[in-house]
Design an enzyme around this catalytic site. Structure first.
Site, PDB file in Angstrom:
ATOM      1  N   GLU A   1      15.153  75.198  22.733  1.00  0.00           N
ATOM      2  CA  GLU A   1      14.230  75.441  22.419  1.00  0.00           C
ATOM      3  C   GLU A   1      13.617  75.492  23.803  1.00  0.00           C
ATOM      4  O   GLU A   1      13.676  74.383  24.245  1.00  0.00           O
ATOM      5  CB  GLU A   1      13.405  74.553  21.632  1.00  0.00           C
TER       6      GLU A   1
ATOM      7  N   GLU B   1      17.129  67.881  15.177  1.00  0.00           N
ATOM      8  CA  GLU B   1      16.434  66.830  14.234  1.00  0.00           C
ATOM      9  C   GLU B   1      16.916  66.049  13.653  1.00  0.00           C
ATOM     10  O   GLU B   1      16.211  65.801  13.009  1.00  0.00           O
ATOM     11  CB  GLU B   1      15.160  67.409  14.690  1.00  0.00           C
TER      12      GLU B   1
HETATM   13  C1  GAL Z   1      11.060  70.831  18.309  1.00  0.00           C
HETATM   14  C2  GAL Z   1      11.631  71.294  16.296  1.00  0.00           C
HETATM   15  C3  GAL Z   1      11.164  73.162  15.452  1.00  0.00           C
HETATM   16  C4  GAL Z   1       9.818  72.966  15.695  1.00  0.00           C
HETATM   17  C5  GAL Z   1       9.452  73.172  16.956  1.00  0.00           C
HETATM   18  C6  GAL Z   1       7.753  72.584  17.425  1.00  0.00           C
HETATM   19  O1  GAL Z   1      10.411  70.036  17.838  1.00  0.00           O
HETATM   20  O2  GAL Z   1      13.289  72.151  16.730  1.00  0.00           O
HETATM   21  O3  GAL Z   1      11.586  73.010  14.671  1.00  0.00           O
HETATM   22  O4  GAL Z   1       9.036  71.877  14.818  1.00  0.00           O
HETATM   23  O5  GAL Z   1       9.356  71.785  17.553  1.00  0.00           O
HETATM   24  O6  GAL Z   1       7.084  73.901  17.160  1.00  0.00           O
END
Ligand code: GAL
Length: 961
Positions: free
Chosen positions: A493, A417
């Site tokens: 993620e 990010e």
């Molecule tokens: C993503 C980010 C993580 C965490 C997650 C939400 O956007 O990369 O670090 O913030 O969302 O828990």
């Protein structure tokens, strides 16, 4: 950098990577060279600003006996020394004016003395290594300044040969909480300053290498490995006795080997022998490429069953001891996770040794995130400002050089990010030049111009399906679009594991199995970062009085902070299990699918059992042929009688991560589920002295309220549609729609009123007609309760008809009632042992379960709806003597019992707020809204939405003697 500085900035705001340090090199746990840990109790003095104290503490003779002590590795904010942890997700907790940081900049002056054992000063050099200091350090030894550094989760070394002496060494380290490096470290986690990883003194004998690089590829066609060890600063030999290898450094040798994979982590012990040092090597042969649009290791497509791991311990923060690291990996392997993304920084280096040994694919991510610039439309984003590029390249090099000798690391990630920018391209170019044998990952730039694979976070199932078909929306530049479309796809993620959930994992898994381009994903995230707290149990953002914070968004893991698996992990285990056991195509058979990428099934043994109403009728071993990866077989069961047939795949031998008998996978086949008949109507209601008696049921004659069943008092039985919204119900602030938790509350579903319209005794039934609706609106649920009875059982049929303009689904639909506290034992036949919801029920095992009501609660760090059991056929709540109440469903139902109401659960902010009352509250639900993943991802899939619609459901109650 936004403003011009008229005078030079102090070192901690200077964007250069640092000064005085040695170039980065690989980390290894041991060799025959001397080393000495400088971990332990250090002296510490805390100052509120970076300039409050001078540097005289670093000089000889300084008396620090009045200072506090702090454990190194550790964070001073977690050791009662002063200051406090602070949690923000995206926003910087200081004014954004890079590279400036606040004057209020907690600063820890650290001091320790040490003597050198014999043998250190006989020749060679001495190196002082820091494995991790947050966020910047300036270092002195014996009064001499060695230099300074930034890059919190990266190693930094200084040559100290000419400075260190036999006795009375004084090591002084000034650590600032904030530095310009903080702009590059805006990861979603606690801000925790301190020397949080090891400090080590290393002897570098004359003739020891400066560094070395192990290249160990595998040619799957030839079944051979090629080994070449580059050695910098000394020549030497590479010896691998098991392979008969003894070659000069720099020379390649090809030999038949067993390859390394995450499933079969075959390592060969070897040694790098140089004139000055013998270094043990653990060599894993494997080759990773993108070919035919797929990530292939050793010639095969791999499927990532991954997880994002932050380093976290509820007491020590990011100072994680070796035992905890191993525990994480053992837990991962037991819940067959095969890949870890080291979000969002390189982990403690020893963690990667364990990954090599125990077998995990690793995406090693650089210590880089500038997310806080997003709300500033990325103005002054360091990754697109060339003044910062040296710092970015330094970070890339420190990661790659440190971790390059690990078989487990197959992908380098530039960071997380950061938007997009030239600095990222420079990092990618450097990494590819230095290590062309691994892939490069970065998610934040949709053009994918710097990377080898297409990666996204939290896309919907529908989008993943389009990507799977390589028909996702086009990207502006046709050339880049074509390039990206040819790439493999992963979700770095997905499945946001905050609170109850995540829902919808099974549906993602099916997509990974259907579309070869979709090579899996990494659930966000491994562990809740709840910090142990005397009043709150586990603390989250805001509990330390932070000015800005993001609440419990820091608790979004598959493990609770104490590393107990949450239902999310149990669900994930079932969803990704590498052996798929399902009903076969013909009756009396099961289909066994091998979902491994490399392993055959010879490491598991199969057993069957047959149960009727939860009672075991038979069990034994099941003979299954050895099925190749990707193949399946149909196997006859030893019968096809009614009941539940369960087949389990168990580890046939002990492994490094579990013992023989560990359940690798399971599946159930239910044959002819029995459906209880509705109460055969025999009894008629009788009214006398203000009560209506109907079989075992006693009702208040005016309100129609149930008072007791047999000897069991029953309180407040009525329709219930409310649940304490989960984090996924509430959704995240940036989610465009749904966010049902908020909309339910706006509508008033947490304060439904129950108007009794009629109470009618009619032949053999008692009927109570009601209108259930919140104040202030004209919609509601016309609800009728019809009671009947036979000899022993009291039947209830609830009919619900929504009226008015319902625009939201219902949280739940069923009845709730209270029983005296004594009825605190639960028994049921249905799904268990843990909780399940419509889209999180894969791991629910059909069987007979028994546990105290207290044990049915899932301890989400922020209390919320939890604890429902799926697919329940009957449930009993009993007192210590086994007497109580039984409820049977004419269709499977959801069963929940707790010692507080949903309203109390909703009001609680931390677990200690939940206090058991005098009542056991029981919910029997006909239907339940799904969970989804909207705390950061997509909401509930349409099929799991509980739309308000006419419904009818029945239960049969009886007293248990
Ligand atoms: C993503 C980010 C993580 C965490 C997650 C939400 O956007 O990369 O670090 O913030 O969302 O828990």
């Amino acid at each position: 950098m936004s403003r011009k500085d008229s005078h030079p900035l102090p070192w901690h705001m200077d964007v250069s990577p640092g000064s005085g340090g040695l170039p980065p090199r690989s980390w290894y746990a041991g060799s025959d060279a001397l080393r000495m840990s400088l971990n332990g109790q250090w002296r510490i003095r805390l100052s509120p600003t970076a300039t409050a104290e001078d540097a005289s503490f670093a000089g000889s003779g300084f008396d620090a006996s009045g200072w506090e002590t702090v454990a190194v590795p550790g964070h001073w904010v977690l050791q009662g020394v002063g200051g406090a942890p602070a949690y923000t997700n995206v926003v910087y907790p200081f004014p954004v004016d890079p590279p400036h940081v606040p004057t209020e900049n907690p600063t820890g002056d650290h001091l320790r003395t040490f003597d050198l054992p014999d043998g250190w000063l006989a020749g060679g050099d001495v190196v002082l290594r820091f494995d991790g200091v947050e966020s910047a350090a300036r270092v002195w030894l014996n009064g001499e300044e060695l230099g300074d550094f930034k890059g919190s989760r990266l190693p930094h070394e200084f040559a100290v040969g000419g400075i260190v002496r036999a006795e009375g060494n004084v090591l002084a380290v000034r650590v600032h909480q904030w530095s310009c490096g903080s702009y590059l470290e805006d990861q979603d986690q606690w801000w925790l300053p301190g020397i949080f990883r090891d400090v080590t003194l290393l002897h570098r004998p004359q003739g020891a290498p400066r560094d070395f690089f192990v290249h160990a590829g595998y040619d799957h066609r030839a079944g051979a490995g090629t080994l070449r060890v580059e050695c910098d600063g000394a020549g030497g030999r590479v010896i691998v006795p098991e392979l008969g290898v003894d070659v000069a450094t720099g020379e390649a040798v090809t030999v038949p080997v067993e390859p390394w994979t995450a499933e079969t982590p075959r390592l060969y012990d070897g040694e790098l022998v140089t004139p000055g040092e013998r270094i043990p090597l653990r060599i894993g042969f494997r080759t990773v490429v993108v070919e035919d649009g797929l990530v292939q290791v050793n010639g095969r497509r791999v499927l990532f069953r991954g997880v994002n791991r932050h380093e976290f311990h509820p007491e020590t923060g990011r100072a994680v001891d070796a035992e905890t690291m191993r525990r994480d990996l053992v837990l991962m392997k037991r819940h067959p996770i095969n890949a870890v993304r080291t979000s969002h920084y390189p982990p403690h280096p020893a963690f990667l040794d364990l990954c090599d040994e125990i077998g995990l694919w690793v995406i090693d991510e650089c210590d880089l995130e500038t997310h806080g610039f997003v709300d500033l439309e990325w103005r002054n984003n360091p990754v697109d400002d060339e003044r910062w590029t040296p710092a970015l390249l330094d970070r890339a090099a420190r990661m790659v050089e440190r971790d390059k000798n690990h078989a487990s690391v197959i992908i380098w990630s530039l960071g997380n990010e950061c938007g997009s920018g030239r600095g990222l391209t420079a990092m990618a170019d450097w990494i590819k030049g230095r290590d062309p044998d691994r892939l490069v990952h970065y998610e934040g730039d949709l053009s994918c111009k710097d990377v080898d694979l297409y990666s996204r976070m939290y896309p919907t199932h529908a989008e993943v399906e389009l990507i799977g078909k390589r028909s996702e929306d086009p990207w502006g530049d046709p050339e880049l679009d074509a390039r990206r479309r040819a790439m493999p796809f992963i979700m770095c993620e997905y499945g946001h594991a905050m609170g109850n959930g995540p829902g919808g994992l099974s549906e993602y898994q099916r997509l990974f199995e259907r579309y070869e381009r979709c090579q899996g994903g990494f659930v966000w995230e491994w562990i809740d970062h709840g910090l142990a707290h005397p009043a709150h149990g586990f603390a989250y953002g805001g509990d330390f009085g932070e000015e800005l914070h993001d609440g419990n968004f820091v608790c979004d893991g598959l493990l609770f902070p104490d590393r107990t698996p949450s239902p999310g992990l149990i669900e994930y285990k079932k969803v990704i299990e590498p052996v798929r056991i399902e009903a076969g195509t013909s009756a009396g058979t099961v289909r066994i699918g091998n979902g491994y990428d490399f392993a055959r099934l010879d490491h598991v043994e199969f057993v069957w059992s047959h149960e009727v109403d939860g009672e075991v009728r038979g069990s034994g071993p099941l003979t299954v042929p050895d099925v190749a990866p990707g193949a399946h077989a149909e196997v006859p069961l030893p019968g096809d009688g009614a009941g539940v047939w369960t087949v389990r795949a168990l580890l046939a031998e002990d492994t490094a991560w579990a013992e023989r008998g560990h359940v690798v996978a399971w599946g159930q086949v239910e044959v002819d589920a029995a459906v209880p008949a509705a109460a055969a109507v025999r009894r008629c209601p009788e009214t006398a002295e203000g009560v209506i008696t109907l079989g075992a049921g006693v009702f208040d004659a005016r309100s129609g309220a149930l008072v007791r069943i047999g000897g069991v008092p029953v309180e407040g039985l009525r329709l219930d549609v409310w649940r304490a919204p989960t984090d996924n119900d509430n959704g995240a602030a940036w989610q465009p729609d749904e966010r049902y938790g908020l909309r339910w509350r706006e509508l008033g579903l947490h304060r439904m009123r129950h108007r009794i319209d009629t109470v009618e005794v009619d032949g053999d039934s008692l009927t109570v007609r009601t209108w259930v609706a919140p104040a202030g609106v004209d919609l509601g649920l016309r609800t009728e309760y019809r009671w009947t009875a036979d000899g022993e059982r009291l039947g209830l049929t609830v009919s619900v008809a929504p009226e008015g303009d319902w625009r939201v689904p219902l949280p739940r639909l069923g009845v709730r009632f209270g029983l005296p506290a004594a009825y605190g034992g639960a028994r049921w036949f249905g799904g268990g042992p843990g909780e399940a919801y419509p889209d999180t029920r894969a791991a629910s095992v059909l069987g007979r379960w028994e546990m105290p009501v207290d044990a049915m609660q899932t301890p989400y760090v922020r209390p919320q709806e939890n604890g429902a059991r799926a697919d329940v056929r009957w449930a009993e709540l009993t007192d210590g003597g086994g007497a109580g109440l039984r409820a049977e469903g004419t269709a499977p139902f959801w069963f929940t019992a707790r010692r507080w109401t949903s309203e109390q659960l909703d009001a609680a902010e931390h677990l200690p707020d939940l206090v058991a009352g005098e009542t056991v509250w029981v919910n029997l639900d006909h239907a339940m809204q799904g969970i989804g993943s909207q705390s950061c991802g997509p909401g509930v899939l349409p099929r799991y939405r509980l739309d308000a619609a006419a419904a009818q459901f029945s239960f049969l109650f009886s007293a248990v003697e």
